[in-house]
Design a protein around this motif. Structure first.
Motif, short mmCIF file in Angstrom:
data_model
loop_
_atom_site.label_atom_id
_atom_site.label_comp_id
_atom_site.label_asym_id
_atom_site.label_seq_id
_atom_site.Cartn_x
_atom_site.Cartn_y
_atom_site.Cartn_z
N UNK A 27 0.84 -1.20 0.00
CA UNK A 27 0.00 0.00 0.00
C UNK A 27 0.88 1.25 0.00
N UNK A 28 0.32 2.39 -0.40
CA UNK A 28 1.10 3.63 -0.34
C UNK A 28 1.62 3.92 1.07
N UNK A 29 0.83 3.64 2.11
CA UNK A 29 1.26 3.90 3.48
C UNK A 29 2.42 2.98 3.86
N UNK A 30 2.34 1.71 3.47
CA UNK A 30 3.42 0.78 3.76
C UNK A 30 4.68 1.17 3.01
N UNK A 31 4.54 1.64 1.78
CA UNK A 31 5.69 2.07 1.00
C UNK A 31 6.38 3.26 1.68
N UNK A 32 5.60 4.23 2.14
CA UNK A 32 6.18 5.38 2.84
C UNK A 32 6.89 4.94 4.11
N UNK A 65 10.15 -3.32 -4.76
CA UNK A 65 9.03 -3.04 -3.87
C UNK A 65 8.26 -1.94 -4.58
N UNK A 66 6.98 -2.18 -4.86
CA UNK A 66 6.19 -1.24 -5.66
C UNK A 66 4.95 -0.80 -4.90
N UNK A 67 4.73 0.51 -4.91
CA UNK A 67 3.52 1.09 -4.32
C UNK A 67 2.34 0.76 -5.24
N UNK A 68 1.28 0.19 -4.66
CA UNK A 68 0.08 -0.16 -5.43
C UNK A 68 -1.12 0.56 -4.82
N UNK A 69 -1.67 1.48 -5.56
CA UNK A 69 -2.81 2.25 -5.06
C UNK A 69 -4.00 1.36 -4.73
N UNK A 70 -4.11 0.22 -5.40
CA UNK A 70 -5.20 -0.71 -5.14
C UNK A 70 -5.12 -1.37 -3.77
N UNK A 71 -3.99 -1.24 -3.10
CA UNK A 71 -3.84 -1.79 -1.76
C UNK A 71 -3.99 -0.72 -0.67
N UNK A 73 -5.18 1.42 2.28
CA UNK A 73 -5.90 1.02 3.50
C UNK A 73 -5.78 -0.47 3.79
N UNK A 74 -4.76 -1.10 3.26
CA UNK A 74 -4.52 -2.52 3.51
C UNK A 74 -3.12 -2.70 4.08
N UNK A 75 -2.97 -3.63 4.98
CA UNK A 75 -1.65 -3.97 5.51
C UNK A 75 -1.05 -5.17 4.80
N UNK A 76 -1.79 -5.75 3.87
CA UNK A 76 -1.29 -6.93 3.15
C UNK A 76 -0.14 -6.56 2.23
N UNK A 77 0.76 -7.50 2.08
CA UNK A 77 1.89 -7.38 1.17
C UNK A 77 1.81 -8.57 0.23
N UNK A 78 1.82 -8.30 -1.08
CA UNK A 78 1.76 -9.37 -2.08
C UNK A 78 3.05 -9.38 -2.88
N UNK A 79 3.52 -10.57 -3.20
CA UNK A 79 4.73 -10.69 -4.01
C UNK A 79 4.52 -11.81 -5.03
N UNK A 80 4.84 -11.52 -6.27
CA UNK A 80 4.80 -12.50 -7.34
C UNK A 80 5.45 -11.88 -8.57
#
Length: 159
Positions: A27-32, A65-71, A73-80
């Protein structure tokens, strides 16, 4: 547990089959919080003026590590791998609408399209879904990443 630690745990859980071109989506918040953690740890050996400010490489790897606007308000982290992600539509039912007409008023062709779309993954076992566990909040127990070698089928990968 800070964003740096959570992202590194997700990184370590990425299956070898996709590690070469994997991307970690946050998420943008996690990226920051990740960027702040890098600075706090004195790991800021990057030039923010180089490249895209929405992504950065994990040092010593080819993983972004990429900021995803679709995430948001989410604390989830996805990797693939991006190659494992599929864009789909519902063009096979009666809800979509495609209309093309010539407008004499504007002297142009106009197109109107209505349909649903979304994203999914081809191989859920090649996805890491790292989500903080509510039961572990306030304790010293780390939450475990799902997906890759640590999951049975990766059923939460597309959520």
């Amino acid at each position: 547990e800070d964003a740096y630690e959570r992202i590194m745990e997700a990184y370590m859980a990425i299956p070898e089959a996709v590690l070469e071109d994997a991307v970690i989506f946050v998420s943008p918040a996690t990226f920051r919080a990740y960027v702040k953690a890098l600075v706090d740890k004195n790991f800021y050996h990057y030039n923010p003026a180089d490249g895209d400010l929405n992504e950065m490489f994990i040092a010593g790897s080819g993983v972004k590590v990429r900021k995803a606007r679709g995430l948001a308000n989410s604390n989830n982290i996805f990797a693939t791998s991006p190659k494992n992600m599929i864009y789909g539509t519902d063009f096979m039912n009666n809800k979509e609408e495609i209309k093309v007409w010539f407008s004499d008023d504007d002297d142009v062709f106009k197109v109107k399209v209505r349909f649903n779309y979304g994203a999914q993954v081809a191989f859920p076992d090649l996805v890491v879904n790292y989500a903080p566990q509510a039961s572990n909040e306030g304790t010293d127990e780390p939450s475990e990443p799902e997906g890759g070698d640590n999951a049975e089928g990766g059923e939460n990968a597309g959520e």
